[in-house]
Design an enzyme around this catalytic site. Sequence first.
Site, PDB file in Angstrom:
ATOM      1  CB  THR A 132      -4.445 -16.598  24.266  1.00 23.07           C
ATOM      2  OG1 THR A 132      -3.631 -17.678  23.828  1.00 23.07           O
ATOM      3  CG2 THR A 132      -4.566 -16.627  25.775  1.00 23.07           C
ATOM      4  CB  THR A 133      -6.451 -11.912  23.073  1.00 17.12           C
ATOM      5  OG1 THR A 133      -5.046 -11.971  23.301  1.00 17.12           O
ATOM      6  CG2 THR A 133      -6.979 -10.600  23.604  1.00 17.12           C
ATOM      7  CE1 TYR A 179      -4.055 -31.387  32.999  1.00 19.63           C
ATOM      8  CE2 TYR A 179      -4.597 -33.135  31.445  1.00 19.63           C
ATOM      9  CZ  TYR A 179      -4.479 -32.673  32.741  1.00 19.63           C
ATOM     10  OH  TYR A 179      -4.780 -33.505  33.795  1.00 19.63           O
ATOM     11  CE1 TYR A 234       0.943 -17.803  21.400  1.00 22.60           C
ATOM     12  CE2 TYR A 234      -1.315 -18.578  21.150  1.00 22.60           C
ATOM     13  CZ  TYR A 234      -0.392 -17.785  21.790  1.00 22.60           C
ATOM     14  OH  TYR A 234      -0.780 -16.973  22.838  1.00 22.60           O
ATOM     15  NE  ARG A 291      -2.755 -17.243  28.801  1.00 27.37           N
ATOM     16  CZ  ARG A 291      -3.965 -16.824  29.153  1.00 27.37           C
ATOM     17  NH1 ARG A 291      -4.917 -17.693  29.448  1.00 27.37           N
ATOM     18  NH2 ARG A 291      -4.242 -15.550  29.211  1.00 27.37           N
ATOM     19  CE  LYS A 336       1.008 -14.596  20.004  1.00 32.11           C
ATOM     20  NZ  LYS A 336      -0.436 -14.582  20.374  1.00 32.11           N
ATOM     21  CB  ILE A 396       0.489 -12.111  17.164  1.00 34.99           C
ATOM     22  CG1 ILE A 396       0.862 -12.570  15.742  1.00 34.99           C
ATOM     23  CG2 ILE A 396      -0.982 -12.402  17.448  1.00 34.99           C
ATOM     24  CD1 ILE A 396       0.612 -14.047  15.463  1.00 34.99           C
TER      25      ILE A 396
END
Length: 292
Positions: free
Chosen positions: A44-45, A107, A133, A138, A161, A203
Amino acid sequence: MFTGSIVALVTPMDEIGAIDRISLKKLINYHSDSGTSAILIMGTTGETSTLTHEEYGDMVKWTLEFSNGRVPVIVGTGTNSTAEAVSLTRRFNDSGVVGCLSVTPYYNRPSQEGLYQHFKAIAASSDLPQILYNVPTRTGCDILPSTVARLAEIKNIIGIKEATGNLSRVSQIQELVNADFLLLSGDDASALDFMQLGGKGVISVTANVAAKEMAQLCVLAAAGNYVDARRFNKRLMPLHKTLFIESNPIPVKWACKALGLIMTDTLRLPMTSLTEAGICVVRQALTDACLL
């Protein structure tokens, strides 16, 4: 390589938005020198959703080249299409990365059975270790502990994660999986508590700008020295929080530039630059953490 402080690396970009190789090399050297356990790219980052498949390949190639075996490299290969996630994961099978991070499909909001079949298909496509993850804020999709337990029975699914910020998830998952299944925090603010409850690391977004401190915090936690670990964490707590005052990675990219780790804080649309109000808050947090 899958425990301790794993940085969720930003993707450095130049003024026109192209990947900045010079800053990428500088970042990798910084993490190698700081004791970071592993580097996660394409999370994501790393603004994964705005990168092309060609840029994916370039980031893996350059990160492996610059790390040169000094720091293990994990790559994010998750998407909301099972076929595409399988394709990406296969692509990096023999690249030199040590594992893949795969996000829950965003989504389309699959059922728990759909999540199981999704991750099972990805794992079957590769011999690389796979880390689940879970970040419902998100993705709009939450992989429940019972589904994690089913997936943990698949040989190369080695951990998760957990970025829910819900500390009860640690014990809920631990009760259902073998002791060698890795639980990694995806929330810097609660990471130390997560590790005290049995997690094996984090993380981390904060590690982008406080790599030594996050590495040392994790070393202390692993040794059971929570008194000193909490001393580190207290200093970093304002940073843990302010790096999310606007959507990640907007604040952390600005912070990386402020510390001279990257040349620009360029982001790709739809992400926009940190606001003036945000700059004041993040600058103060960096100062309070004795980083600026």
